[in-house]
Write a protein that holds these residues in place. Structure first.
Motif, PDB file in Angstrom:
ATOM      1  N   LYS A 277      20.947  33.883  29.366  1.00 50.35           N
ATOM      2  CA  LYS A 277      21.981  34.083  28.326  1.00 50.35           C
ATOM      3  C   LYS A 277      23.002  32.929  28.692  1.00 50.35           C
ATOM      4  CE  LYS A 277      25.082  37.648  27.046  1.00 50.35           C
ATOM      5  NZ  LYS A 277      25.556  38.929  27.785  1.00 50.35           N
ATOM      6  N   ALA A 278      23.297  32.577  29.837  1.00 53.83           N
ATOM      7  CA  ALA A 278      24.172  31.537  30.320  1.00 53.83           C
ATOM      8  C   ALA A 278      23.708  29.876  29.567  1.00 53.83           C
ATOM      9  CB  ALA A 278      24.338  31.236  31.538  1.00 53.83           C
ATOM     10  N   VAL A 279      22.298  29.998  29.742  1.00 46.10           N
ATOM     11  CA  VAL A 279      21.608  28.556  29.441  1.00 46.10           C
ATOM     12  C   VAL A 279      21.676  28.666  27.760  1.00 46.10           C
ATOM     13  CG1 VAL A 279      19.397  27.666  29.053  1.00 46.10           C
ATOM     14  CG2 VAL A 279      20.030  28.384  31.226  1.00 46.10           C
ATOM     15  N   ALA A 280      21.481  29.827  27.047  1.00 44.76           N
ATOM     16  CA  ALA A 280      21.422  29.845  25.567  1.00 44.76           C
ATOM     17  C   ALA A 280      23.050  29.653  25.291  1.00 44.76           C
ATOM     18  CB  ALA A 280      21.175  31.257  25.354  1.00 44.76           C
ATOM     19  N   ALA A 281      24.095  29.913  25.840  1.00 44.71           N
ATOM     20  CA  ALA A 281      25.248  29.925  25.685  1.00 44.71           C
ATOM     21  C   ALA A 281      25.795  28.130  25.661  1.00 44.71           C
ATOM     22  CB  ALA A 281      26.226  30.401  26.206  1.00 44.71           C
ATOM     23  N   GLY A 282      24.738  27.525  26.277  1.00 43.56           N
ATOM     24  CA  GLY A 282      24.988  26.099  26.400  1.00 43.56           C
ATOM     25  C   GLY A 282      25.637  25.812  28.051  1.00 43.56           C
ATOM     26  N   GLN A 283      25.802  26.700  28.675  1.00 36.76           N
ATOM     27  CA  GLN A 283      26.383  26.540  30.161  1.00 36.76           C
ATOM     28  C   GLN A 283      25.893  25.445  30.835  1.00 36.76           C
ATOM     29  OE1 GLN A 283      27.563  30.234  32.121  1.00 36.76           O
ATOM     30  NE2 GLN A 283      28.253  31.030  30.272  1.00 36.76           N
ATOM     31  N   THR A 284      26.433  24.673  31.608  1.00 41.36           N
ATOM     32  CA  THR A 284      26.195  23.917  32.655  1.00 41.36           C
ATOM     33  C   THR A 284      25.570  24.768  33.808  1.00 41.36           C
ATOM     34  OG1 THR A 284      28.107  23.600  33.849  1.00 41.36           O
ATOM     35  CG2 THR A 284      27.690  22.008  31.897  1.00 41.36           C
ATOM     36  N   LEU A 285      24.962  24.285  34.804  1.00 42.94           N
ATOM     37  CA  LEU A 285      24.636  24.786  36.063  1.00 42.94           C
ATOM     38  C   LEU A 285      25.611  25.374  36.808  1.00 42.94           C
ATOM     39  CD1 LEU A 285      22.929  25.950  38.313  1.00 42.94           C
ATOM     40  CD2 LEU A 285      22.768  23.578  39.177  1.00 42.94           C
TER      41      LEU A 285
END
Ligand SMILES: [Zn+2]
Length: 346
Positions: free
Chosen positions: A301-309
């Motif tokens: 979900k975090a990746v899909a929201a464009g979050q960095t590591l």
């Protein structure tokens, strides 16, 4: 049984020599991982199957009229204590010692039982225990310790793990570490198995079966789980499936790792023993899977929201697991490894 006998006489002789003088305990308990679990004890799991604890570490053994099957020697100090306890309580010898994997803090000390026991390990242990070529240079990350630049580490130069585990690295016991010894790791007290396997094998002792099930993992390619059957219903899996404790490292929610843990859950057992921490039941393996799945979903979900590591490490807090052990230490690594697995190849 599909055992092989990996005989390399030179290696065996070298190890026997190395292990003949271990009574001074070059492996004191203090060098092992320390948590709130303290003390040495033996306790019952079911009728014939017991656990033995050294602080955070757990082993399991089954007692039959014909002898004992033991998983995980843990170390020379613990094995010496446990061997005496087993002899006085049960009056039968240890017939088999089964390695879960080669790591020093689980596999050291089996030689203590070598007078009565066959030592059993995955075939992949052999190359882990093999000494690299003599001209192997010191690994880059320890070269700074070589203050006099002679390509070896004297005990006066050693720092950190190399210092506390010096005797475990010093396989030839000459008081100096060469590049080969440092590269191989702190394995001086891990003796090679007498019998190896690559597929599942079953040991029968006193009419009871013990299944030895290889399950190579990211943690160790010689990883093996052990199932005590015939009414005892105990499963032992070292390190990778933890009980109310966050799993270790980054490769915890990859597809491969998840499906491996699920194959373990699919086995028939009641009691579950990880090599660390508290005793468990089958439901604890299910909870471990749930954690990994929720972690994977949250990171996705975090990746899909464009979050960095870094943003994902801050946002994926896994609040439902705050009371699990190692939450503070392992959550950032768990998130990071899962983030990298989910973004690999993008
Ligand atoms: Zn390990």
């Amino acid at each position: 049984m599909a055992f092989r006998s990996p005989r390399n006489p030179l290696v065996i002789i070298a190890f026997l020599f190395a292990c003949s003088a271990t009574t001074a305990f070059a492996q004191p308990r203090a060098i092992y991982q320390q948590t709130q679990y303290k003390g040495q004890e033996i306790g019952t799991l079911t009728g014939d199957v017991y656990y033995a604890r050294m602080d955070d570490y757990l082993s399991v053994f089954m007692v039959t009229p014909e002898g004992i099957v033991l998983v995980e020697p843990i170390g020379t100090e613990f094995a010496t204590w446990l061997k005496g306890e087993l002899a006085s309580r049960f009056k039968v010898p240890v017939k088999y010692v089964i390695y879960s994997h080669h790591h020093w803090d689980h596999g050291s000390g089996a030689s203590v039982y070598a007078d009565t026991a066959r030592i059993i390990g995955h075939e992949a242990m052999m190359k882990r225990l093999a000494m690299p070529p003599a001209d192997t240079p010191l690994p880059q990350n320890v070269r700074m310790q070589d203050a006099n630049g002679n390509g070896r580490i004297e005990s006066s130069e050693a720092q950190g793990n190399i210092k506390t585990q010096f005797a475990l690295f010093d396989a030839n016991r000459d008081g100096v570490l060469n590049g080969a010894e440092v590269t191989r790791g702190p394995l001086a007290f891990v003796v090679p198995p007498d019998l190896t396997y690559t597929d599942r094998v079953t040991i029968t002792l006193g009419g009871k079966r013990v299944e030895v099930l290889p399950r190579p993992t990211a943690h160790a390619d010689d990883n093996t789980i052990v199932r005590f059957v015939d009414g005892t219903n105990v499963l032992f899996a070292s390190d990778w499936i933890t009980v109310r404790r966050l799993p270790f490292g980054g490769d915890v929610a990859t597809r491969d790792e998840l499906s491996l843990v699920k194959t373990v859950e699919g086995l028939e057992f009641e009691h579950f023993v990880c090599s660390h921490g508290m005793l468990g039941k089958k439901a604890d393996v299910a909870a471990n899977i749930r954690y990994r799945e929720e972690l994977r979903a949250a990171v996705a979900k975090a990746v899909a929201a464009g979050q960095t590591l870094e943003q994902a490490q801050a946002s994926v807090t896994m609040d439902g697991y705050k009371d699990w052990e190692f939450y503070e230490q392992q959550r950032p690594a768990n998130v990071a490894g899962t983030y990298r697995a989910l973004t690999a190849g993008r």
